[in-house]
Design a protein around this motif. Structure first.
Motif, PDB file in Angstrom:
ATOM      1  N   GLY A   1     -26.353-113.216  -7.239  1.00 49.87           N
ATOM      2  CA  GLY A   1     -26.534-113.250  -8.157  1.00 49.87           C
ATOM      3  C   GLY A   1     -25.955-113.112  -9.374  1.00 49.87           C
ATOM      4  N   CYS A   2     -25.722-113.575 -10.816  1.00 51.30           N
ATOM      5  CA  CYS A   2     -25.557-113.887 -11.344  1.00 51.30           C
ATOM      6  C   CYS A   2     -24.802-113.293 -12.932  1.00 51.30           C
ATOM      7  CB  CYS A   2     -27.042-114.924 -12.545  1.00 51.30           C
ATOM      8  SG  CYS A   2     -26.234-115.024 -14.257  1.00 51.30           S
ATOM      9  N   SER A   3     -23.596-113.573 -13.173  1.00 53.05           N
ATOM     10  CA  SER A   3     -22.541-112.644 -13.933  1.00 53.05           C
ATOM     11  C   SER A   3     -23.202-112.925 -15.190  1.00 53.05           C
ATOM     12  CB  SER A   3     -21.147-113.627 -13.672  1.00 53.05           C
ATOM     13  OG  SER A   3     -21.403-114.877 -14.938  1.00 53.05           O
ATOM     14  N   HIS A   4     -24.388-113.741 -15.476  1.00 52.90           N
ATOM     15  CA  HIS A   4     -25.108-113.103 -17.105  1.00 52.90           C
ATOM     16  C   HIS A   4     -26.122-112.263 -16.909  1.00 52.90           C
ATOM     17  CE1 HIS A   4     -25.694-114.158 -21.589  1.00 52.90           C
ATOM     18  NE2 HIS A   4     -27.003-114.175 -21.484  1.00 52.90           N
ATOM     19  N   ASN A   5     -26.793-112.461 -16.658  1.00 51.87           N
ATOM     20  CA  ASN A   5     -27.755-111.712 -15.610  1.00 51.87           C
ATOM     21  C   ASN A   5     -28.831-111.339 -16.929  1.00 51.87           C
ATOM     22  OD1 ASN A   5     -29.672-111.690 -13.993  1.00 51.87           O
ATOM     23  ND2 ASN A   5     -28.625-109.378 -13.281  1.00 51.87           N
ATOM     24  N   ARG A   6     -28.582-111.709 -18.408  1.00 53.69           N
ATOM     25  CA  ARG A   6     -29.534-111.097 -19.440  1.00 53.69           C
ATOM     26  C   ARG A   6     -30.403-111.704 -19.826  1.00 53.69           C
ATOM     27  NH1 ARG A   6     -23.535-110.123 -22.037  1.00 53.69           N
ATOM     28  NH2 ARG A   6     -24.091-111.379 -23.817  1.00 53.69           N
ATOM     29  N   CYS A   7     -30.918-113.031 -19.613  1.00 51.61           N
ATOM     30  CA  CYS A   7     -31.853-113.646 -20.260  1.00 51.61           C
ATOM     31  C   CYS A   7     -33.026-113.038 -19.944  1.00 51.61           C
ATOM     32  CB  CYS A   7     -31.437-115.457 -19.742  1.00 51.61           C
ATOM     33  SG  CYS A   7     -30.323-116.507 -19.931  1.00 51.61           S
ATOM     34  N   THR A   8     -34.036-112.996 -21.246  1.00 53.89           N
ATOM     35  CA  THR A   8     -34.947-112.186 -21.799  1.00 53.89           C
ATOM     36  C   THR A   8     -36.277-112.960 -20.688  1.00 53.89           C
ATOM     37  OG1 THR A   8     -36.238-114.059 -23.427  1.00 53.89           O
ATOM     38  CG2 THR A   8     -34.610-111.293 -23.585  1.00 53.89           C
ATOM     39  N   PHE A   9     -36.108-114.437 -20.287  1.00 54.19           N
ATOM     40  CA  PHE A   9     -37.279-115.013 -19.200  1.00 54.19           C
ATOM     41  C   PHE A   9     -36.957-114.566 -18.173  1.00 54.19           C
ATOM     42  CE2 PHE A   9     -33.939-118.223 -20.494  1.00 54.19           C
ATOM     43  CZ  PHE A   9     -33.918-118.545 -19.073  1.00 54.19           C
ATOM     44  N   CYS A  10     -35.856-114.356 -17.549  1.00 56.91           N
ATOM     45  CA  CYS A  10     -35.486-114.191 -16.374  1.00 56.91           C
ATOM     46  C   CYS A  10     -35.415-113.794 -15.729  1.00 56.91           C
ATOM     47  CB  CYS A  10     -34.135-115.146 -16.128  1.00 56.91           C
ATOM     48  SG  CYS A  10     -33.184-115.332 -14.382  1.00 56.91           S
ATOM     49  N   GLY A  11     -36.064-113.621 -14.032  1.00 52.96           N
ATOM     50  CA  GLY A  11     -35.711-112.171 -12.928  1.00 52.96           C
ATOM     51  C   GLY A  11     -35.572-112.285 -11.981  1.00 52.96           C
ATOM     52  N   THR A  12     -35.075-113.487 -12.156  1.00 52.06           N
ATOM     53  CA  THR A  12     -34.751-114.441 -10.371  1.00 52.06           C
ATOM     54  C   THR A  12     -33.237-113.250  -9.528  1.00 52.06           C
ATOM     55  OG1 THR A  12     -34.294-116.433 -11.351  1.00 52.06           O
ATOM     56  CG2 THR A  12     -33.803-115.821  -9.796  1.00 52.06           C
ATOM     57  N   PHE A  13     -32.429-112.316 -10.709  1.00 49.01           N
ATOM     58  CA  PHE A  13     -30.961-112.189  -9.531  1.00 49.01           C
ATOM     59  C   PHE A  13     -31.684-110.603 -10.918  1.00 49.01           C
ATOM     60  CE2 PHE A  13     -29.555-116.352 -10.071  1.00 49.01           C
ATOM     61  CZ  PHE A  13     -29.771-116.582  -9.211  1.00 49.01           C
ATOM     62  N   LYS A  14     -32.282-109.915 -10.810  1.00 45.95           N
ATOM     63  CA  LYS A  14     -32.550-108.538 -11.485  1.00 45.95           C
ATOM     64  C   LYS A  14     -31.897-107.266  -9.821  1.00 45.95           C
ATOM     65  CE  LYS A  14     -33.128-109.955 -15.808  1.00 45.95           C
ATOM     66  NZ  LYS A  14     -32.282-110.187 -16.107  1.00 45.95           N
TER      67      LYS A  14
ATOM     68  N   VAL B   1     -29.634-125.224 -20.329  1.00 42.00           N
ATOM     69  CA  VAL B   1     -29.588-125.461 -21.321  1.00 42.00           C
ATOM     70  C   VAL B   1     -30.247-124.352 -22.520  1.00 42.00           C
ATOM     71  CG1 VAL B   1     -29.349-126.120 -23.755  1.00 42.00           C
ATOM     72  CG2 VAL B   1     -27.646-127.366 -21.869  1.00 42.00           C
ATOM     73  N   GLU B   2     -31.861-124.908 -21.413  1.00 40.41           N
ATOM     74  CA  GLU B   2     -32.918-123.596 -21.967  1.00 40.41           C
ATOM     75  C   GLU B   2     -32.954-124.396 -23.023  1.00 40.41           C
ATOM     76  OE1 GLU B   2     -33.084-123.224 -19.030  1.00 40.41           O
ATOM     77  OE2 GLU B   2     -31.283-121.410 -18.596  1.00 40.41           O
ATOM     78  N   THR B   3     -32.659-124.580 -24.062  1.00 39.43           N
ATOM     79  CA  THR B   3     -33.182-124.728 -26.003  1.00 39.43           C
ATOM     80  C   THR B   3     -32.519-125.321 -26.461  1.00 39.43           C
ATOM     81  OG1 THR B   3     -34.274-124.357 -27.855  1.00 39.43           O
ATOM     82  CG2 THR B   3     -33.323-122.602 -26.257  1.00 39.43           C
TER      83      THR B   3
ATOM     84  N   ASP C   1     -31.220-114.157 -25.452  1.00 31.85           N
ATOM     85  CA  ASP C   1     -29.595-113.827 -25.006  1.00 31.85           C
ATOM     86  C   ASP C   1     -28.951-114.738 -24.312  1.00 31.85           C
ATOM     87  OD1 ASP C   1     -27.608-112.110 -25.301  1.00 31.85           O
ATOM     88  OD2 ASP C   1     -29.138-109.984 -23.901  1.00 31.85           O
ATOM     89  N   LYS C   2     -28.959-115.452 -24.773  1.00 30.21           N
ATOM     90  CA  LYS C   2     -28.237-116.663 -23.838  1.00 30.21           C
ATOM     91  C   LYS C   2     -26.973-116.685 -23.615  1.00 30.21           C
ATOM     92  CE  LYS C   2     -28.600-119.479 -20.664  1.00 30.21           C
ATOM     93  NZ  LYS C   2     -29.332-120.044 -19.160  1.00 30.21           N
ATOM     94  N   GLY C   3     -26.582-115.957 -25.117  1.00 31.80           N
ATOM     95  CA  GLY C   3     -24.937-115.488 -24.166  1.00 31.80           C
ATOM     96  C   GLY C   3     -23.952-116.551 -24.732  1.00 31.80           C
TER      97      GLY C   3
HETATM   98  S1  SF4 Z   1     -31.080-117.814 -16.899  1.00 30.43           S
HETATM   99 FE1  SF4 Z   1     -29.765-116.358 -17.408  1.00 30.43          FE
HETATM  100  S2  SF4 Z   1     -29.270-114.601 -15.587  1.00 30.43           S
HETATM  101 FE2  SF4 Z   1     -30.938-116.426 -15.543  1.00 30.43          FE
HETATM  102  S3  SF4 Z   1     -29.685-116.914 -13.185  1.00 30.43           S
HETATM  103 FE3  SF4 Z   1     -29.286-118.193 -15.652  1.00 30.43          FE
HETATM  104  S4  SF4 Z   1     -27.604-117.623 -16.402  1.00 30.43           S
HETATM  105 FE4  SF4 Z   1     -28.091-115.494 -15.233  1.00 30.43          FE
END
Ligand code: SF4
Length: 298
Positions: free
Chosen positions: A33-46, A139-141, A151-153
């Motif tokens: 998974g991802c230690s952040h796991n909060r980006c609102t567009f990302c479902g990869t590691f839910k 980076v995304e944006t 919620d990129k953090g």
């Molecule tokens: S997009 Fe955000 S939640 Fe998804 S893997 Fe990357 S840092 Fe984690």
């Protein structure tokens, strides 16, 4: 640890992703998974709770690769942000790769601003000297309002500082950017500030992705409520054009190879800037076909 031998296979768990340039790499899953796991567009590691995998499992996979993956000369450390692994343990993994996979020339990993921030410049140099030669920073944006909303953090300024730290350590840096993440409303503003942020970081590579709404994610819910509207295909092409127009780098491969994109571009900037903008203009005039919706994936 010495009694560990190559097992029946690699111990992959759950959804595994890697960047397009790592398609031929040995995929070594060192975290889940991802230690952040909060980006609102990302479902990869839910489906995963973040954890670092056990040393004996990692070593078993390295030994398996040492027997069966002799033709692959790069390693990619999965999952989300392997750089978050504490320095001593990450060094141990790199040393085992050097010990058992003698033909491997370079190790890569995803990183984020937090995981880079937890490493000093000296530690990044130490990792690079032991094989970790390439980091992918999402980076995304460059727009702080959008960054907060998704919620990129971290802020654009933190992206700039962490991106520069990676470059100062002598590592190759890939930035990933997300077309459509500002929605229709902020499409061109997102393009402009993101291009400016890329210019300030001056990375080696840029990989573009395009938002695909994933059911169950907060962004998908926003869209369902009518609070988020994606630009259409034409809008996304114009966004990409604006982003490239505002990108001024010294030497960078700018690509949209990812399966989420409508138009495939691949250009060395600054030399290929005009050519790629002409190509986007041709696509806007309908002279170049776009990737059909049904083959797009995130
Ligand atoms: S997009 Fe955000 S939640 Fe998804 S893997 Fe990357 S840092 Fe984690």
């Amino acid at each position: 640890m010495d009694s560990i031998t190559a097992s029946e296979g690699m111990h992959y768990e759950g959804t595994c992703i890697r960047p397009p340039p790592e398609a031929s790499s040995i995929l070594l899953q060192v975290t889940l998974g991802c230690s952040h796991n909060r980006c609102t567009f990302c479902g990869t590691f839910k489906d995963k709770r973040f954890q670092i995998k056990a040393d004996d499992i990692i070593l078993s996979d390295i030994l398996f690769a040492s027997t069966y993956m002799k033709g692959q000369d790069q390693v990619f450390l999965m999952d989300g942000d392997a750089l978050i692994i504490p320095q001593k343990r990450l060094m141990w993994i790199l040393e085992r790769i050097q010990e058992h996979l003698l033909w491997v020339k370079r190790v890569g990993a995803y990183a984020n601003t937090k995981s880079i921030g937890m490493k000093s410049l000296h530690e990044l140099v130490e990792l690079r000297e032991n094989g970790l030669g390439k980091l992918y920073l999402g980076v995304e944006t460059g727009d702080d309002e959008i960054r907060k909303k998704i919620d990129k953090g971290s802020t654009a300024q933190q992206c700039l500082e962490m991106g520069r730290r990676v470059k100062d350590a002598g590592m190759q840096l890939t930035l990933t950017l997300l077309l459509g993440i500002g929605g229709k409303a902020k499409s061109l503003a997102h393009a402009r500030v993101t291009g400016e942020l890329v210019s300030a970081i001056d990375p080696d590579y840029v990989g573009l992705l395009t938002v695909i709404l994933i059911p169950g994610t907060p962004l998908w819910e926003e869209h369902e409520r009518g609070d988020f509207a994606m630009p259409d295909e034409r809008g996304l092409l114009m966004e990409m054009r604006e982003m490239i127009a505002h990108t001024n780098v010294s030497h960078c491969l700018f690509t949209s190879q990812h399966a989420s994109n409508y138009l495939l571009i691949r250009a060395w900037l600054p030399e290929g800037k005009q050519e790629v903008m002409d190509m986007i203009d041709a696509a806007l005039r309908g002279e170049i076909g776009l990737r059909p919706e049904w083959v797009r994936s995130f």
